[in-house]
Design a protein around this motif. Sequence first.
Motif, PDB file in Angstrom:
ATOM      1  N   GLU A  66       3.237   7.065  20.295  1.00 31.24           N
ATOM      2  CA  GLU A  66       3.500   7.975  19.179  1.00 31.24           C
ATOM      3  C   GLU A  66       4.893   7.730  18.597  1.00 31.24           C
ATOM      4  O   GLU A  66       5.086   7.714  17.375  1.00 31.24           O
ATOM      5  N   LEU A  67       5.883   7.508  19.470  1.00 35.88           N
ATOM      6  CA  LEU A  67       7.237   7.212  19.013  1.00 35.88           C
ATOM      7  C   LEU A  67       7.272   5.899  18.233  1.00 35.88           C
ATOM      8  O   LEU A  67       7.909   5.804  17.177  1.00 35.88           O
ATOM      9  N   ILE A  68       6.567   4.894  18.721  1.00 36.35           N
ATOM     10  CA  ILE A  68       6.508   3.609  18.017  1.00 36.35           C
ATOM     11  C   ILE A  68       5.881   3.799  16.641  1.00 36.35           C
ATOM     12  O   ILE A  68       6.354   3.219  15.645  1.00 36.35           O
ATOM     13  N   GLN A  69       4.840   4.617  16.543  1.00 36.82           N
ATOM     14  CA  GLN A  69       4.236   4.881  15.235  1.00 36.82           C
ATOM     15  C   GLN A  69       5.230   5.576  14.304  1.00 36.82           C
ATOM     16  O   GLN A  69       5.258   5.310  13.094  1.00 36.82           O
ATOM     17  N   ARG A  70       6.059   6.442  14.860  1.00 35.00           N
ATOM     18  CA  ARG A  70       7.107   7.087  14.057  1.00 35.00           C
ATOM     19  C   ARG A  70       8.109   6.044  13.558  1.00 35.00           C
ATOM     20  O   ARG A  70       8.557   6.096  12.410  1.00 35.00           O
ATOM     21  N   TYR A  71       8.473   5.087  14.433  1.00 35.85           N
ATOM     22  CA  TYR A  71       9.370   4.004  14.005  1.00 35.85           C
ATOM     23  C   TYR A  71       8.744   3.221  12.846  1.00 35.85           C
ATOM     24  O   TYR A  71       9.424   2.884  11.875  1.00 35.85           O
ATOM     25  N   ILE A  72       7.459   2.922  12.951  1.00 41.00           N
ATOM     26  CA  ILE A  72       6.763   2.154  11.901  1.00 41.00           C
ATOM     27  C   ILE A  72       6.714   2.957  10.600  1.00 41.00           C
ATOM     28  O   ILE A  72       6.960   2.410   9.518  1.00 41.00           O
ATOM     29  N   ARG A  73       6.422   4.258  10.677  1.00 43.41           N
ATOM     30  CA  ARG A  73       6.406   5.112   9.483  1.00 43.41           C
ATOM     31  C   ARG A  73       7.788   5.180   8.832  1.00 43.41           C
ATOM     32  O   ARG A  73       7.908   5.232   7.607  1.00 43.41           O
ATOM     33  N   GLY A  74       8.830   5.175   9.654  1.00 42.68           N
ATOM     34  CA  GLY A  74      10.189   5.210   9.113  1.00 42.68           C
ATOM     35  C   GLY A  74      10.458   4.049   8.183  1.00 42.68           C
ATOM     36  O   GLY A  74      11.093   4.219   7.128  1.00 42.68           O
ATOM     37  N   TRP A  75       9.980   2.854   8.556  1.00 48.72           N
ATOM     38  CA  TRP A  75      10.156   1.687   7.693  1.00 48.72           C
ATOM     39  C   TRP A  75       9.370   1.864   6.397  1.00 48.72           C
ATOM     40  O   TRP A  75       9.886   1.621   5.298  1.00 48.72           O
ATOM     41  N   ARG A  76       8.121   2.296   6.513  1.00 47.16           N
ATOM     42  CA  ARG A  76       7.266   2.459   5.323  1.00 47.16           C
ATOM     43  C   ARG A  76       7.825   3.491   4.352  1.00 47.16           C
ATOM     44  O   ARG A  76       7.696   3.338   3.140  1.00 47.16           O
ATOM     45  N   THR A  77       8.443   4.546   4.879  1.00 43.65           N
ATOM     46  CA  THR A  77       8.979   5.607   4.026  1.00 43.65           C
ATOM     47  C   THR A  77      10.449   5.400   3.670  1.00 43.65           C
ATOM     48  O   THR A  77      11.026   6.208   2.937  1.00 43.65           O
ATOM     49  N   GLU A  78      11.047   4.356   4.214  1.00 44.71           N
ATOM     50  CA  GLU A  78      12.454   4.020   3.984  1.00 44.71           C
ATOM     51  C   GLU A  78      13.394   5.137   4.427  1.00 44.71           C
ATOM     52  O   GLU A  78      14.486   5.288   3.902  1.00 44.71           O
ATOM     53  N   SER A  79      12.970   5.904   5.417  1.00 42.79           N
ATOM     54  CA  SER A  79      13.807   6.975   5.959  1.00 42.79           C
ATOM     55  C   SER A  79      14.544   6.542   7.218  1.00 42.79           C
ATOM     56  O   SER A  79      15.557   7.147   7.587  1.00 42.79           O
ATOM     57  N   SER A  80      14.032   5.506   7.874  1.00 46.30           N
ATOM     58  CA  SER A  80      14.669   4.960   9.075  1.00 46.30           C
ATOM     59  C   SER A  80      14.172   3.535   9.277  1.00 46.30           C
ATOM     60  O   SER A  80      13.203   3.108   8.645  1.00 46.30           O
ATOM     61  N   ALA A  81      14.848   2.823  10.158  1.00 44.66           N
ATOM     62  CA  ALA A  81      14.451   1.450  10.484  1.00 44.66           C
ATOM     63  C   ALA A  81      14.854   1.192  11.930  1.00 44.66           C
ATOM     64  O   ALA A  81      16.031   1.284  12.271  1.00 44.66           O
ATOM     65  N   SER A  82      13.869   0.912  12.761  1.00 44.19           N
ATOM     66  CA  SER A  82      14.109   0.782  14.198  1.00 44.19           C
ATOM     67  C   SER A  82      13.618  -0.569  14.695  1.00 44.19           C
ATOM     68  O   SER A  82      12.511  -1.000  14.353  1.00 44.19           O
ATOM     69  N   TRP A  83      14.446  -1.213  15.498  1.00 43.79           N
ATOM     70  CA  TRP A  83      14.111  -2.507  16.065  1.00 43.79           C
ATOM     71  C   TRP A  83      14.186  -2.461  17.582  1.00 43.79           C
ATOM     72  O   TRP A  83      15.036  -1.768  18.151  1.00 43.79           O
ATOM     73  N   ALA A  84      13.327  -3.254  18.219  1.00 50.92           N
ATOM     74  CA  ALA A  84      13.454  -3.539  19.647  1.00 50.92           C
ATOM     75  C   ALA A  84      14.497  -4.637  19.774  1.00 50.92           C
ATOM     76  O   ALA A  84      14.424  -5.659  19.082  1.00 50.92           O
ATOM     77  N   LEU A  85      15.470  -4.434  20.635  1.00 47.05           N
ATOM     78  CA  LEU A  85      16.459  -5.464  20.948  1.00 47.05           C
ATOM     79  C   LEU A  85      15.922  -6.195  22.168  1.00 47.05           C
ATOM     80  O   LEU A  85      15.728  -5.587  23.228  1.00 47.05           O
ATOM     81  N   THR A  86      15.639  -7.477  22.010  1.00 44.98           N
ATOM     82  CA  THR A  86      14.998  -8.256  23.072  1.00 44.98           C
ATOM     83  C   THR A  86      15.754  -9.548  23.334  1.00 44.98           C
ATOM     84  O   THR A  86      16.546 -10.001  22.512  1.00 44.98           O
ATOM     85  N   THR A  87      15.457 -10.143  24.476  1.00 50.42           N
ATOM     86  CA  THR A  87      15.890 -11.512  24.713  1.00 50.42           C
ATOM     87  C   THR A  87      14.922 -12.413  23.951  1.00 50.42           C
ATOM     88  O   THR A  87      13.824 -11.989  23.580  1.00 50.42           O
ATOM     89  N   THR A  88      15.304 -13.662  23.736  1.00 45.12           N
ATOM     90  CA  THR A  88      14.387 -14.594  23.084  1.00 45.12           C
ATOM     91  C   THR A  88      13.166 -14.859  23.959  1.00 45.12           C
ATOM     92  O   THR A  88      12.121 -15.255  23.451  1.00 45.12           O
ATOM     93  N   ALA A  89      13.269 -14.581  25.255  1.00 45.98           N
ATOM     94  CA  ALA A  89      12.122 -14.716  26.152  1.00 45.98           C
ATOM     95  C   ALA A  89      11.181 -13.514  26.063  1.00 45.98           C
ATOM     96  O   ALA A  89      10.104 -13.526  26.653  1.00 45.98           O
ATOM     97  N   GLY A  90      11.575 -12.471  25.341  1.00 45.91           N
ATOM     98  CA  GLY A  90      10.695 -11.341  25.115  1.00 45.91           C
ATOM     99  C   GLY A  90      10.997 -10.082  25.899  1.00 45.91           C
ATOM    100  O   GLY A  90      10.339  -9.064  25.715  1.00 45.91           O
ATOM    101  N   GLU A  91      12.013 -10.084  26.773  1.00 43.98           N
ATOM    102  CA  GLU A  91      12.357  -8.889  27.544  1.00 43.98           C
ATOM    103  C   GLU A  91      12.962  -7.839  26.619  1.00 43.98           C
ATOM    104  O   GLU A  91      13.948  -8.103  25.928  1.00 43.98           O
TER     105      GLU A  91
END
Length: 191
Positions: A66-91
């Motif tokens: 549900e939180l991830i869906q909120r992050y995705i909606r934030g981008w679509r509505t331009e109200s927020s923008a959230s990224w996962a910070l990962t290693t290049t290996a995917g962690e």
Amino acid sequence: MPPLIPPVIAPGSLSNAPQPVMTAGPDLLLRPWSPADAPMIVDAFRDPATRLWHGRSVDTIAEAEELIQRYIRGWRTESSASWALTTTAGEVLGRVALRGIDLEWGIAEVAYWMRAAARGRGAAPAGVLALSQWAFGVGVHRLLLNHSTRNTASCRVAEKAGFALEGISRSAVPHADGWHDMHAHALISPL
């Protein structure tokens, strides 16, 4: 009543494009969240420090999704923008985000958290710096960063990412253990 000043960031300029993947260091990436990341969010919020500083719990995969869906909606509505910070290996190491994006004034607040096992590696400041550079590139003029005065680790992240301390907002935000004074940091676009 028509405005005398046009919006600093044109509405639609973010959401009309896919959320980007960005390099945040030699082996660090900022990428959009996906439902497959839900277990990493649950793991992050098992940590008492994460729960204290962020004032929420995420105890189940369903809550994380549900939180991830909120992050995705934030981008679509331009109200927020959230990224996962990962290693290049995917962690997945943590989250770096803009919240409260104000297109009219070109202002946003930086937010972040790191999984307990990922702290102390310099990933948080690298992620915040990469996000800041991207934000300035899309037209943001002023980035805010607020944290409890008791959260010394967060203060170090702000300082390492170049955010100037502008002051203290007294008794500004409730946490699980009561009201906290907040450090108010900011970074202004060099453009």
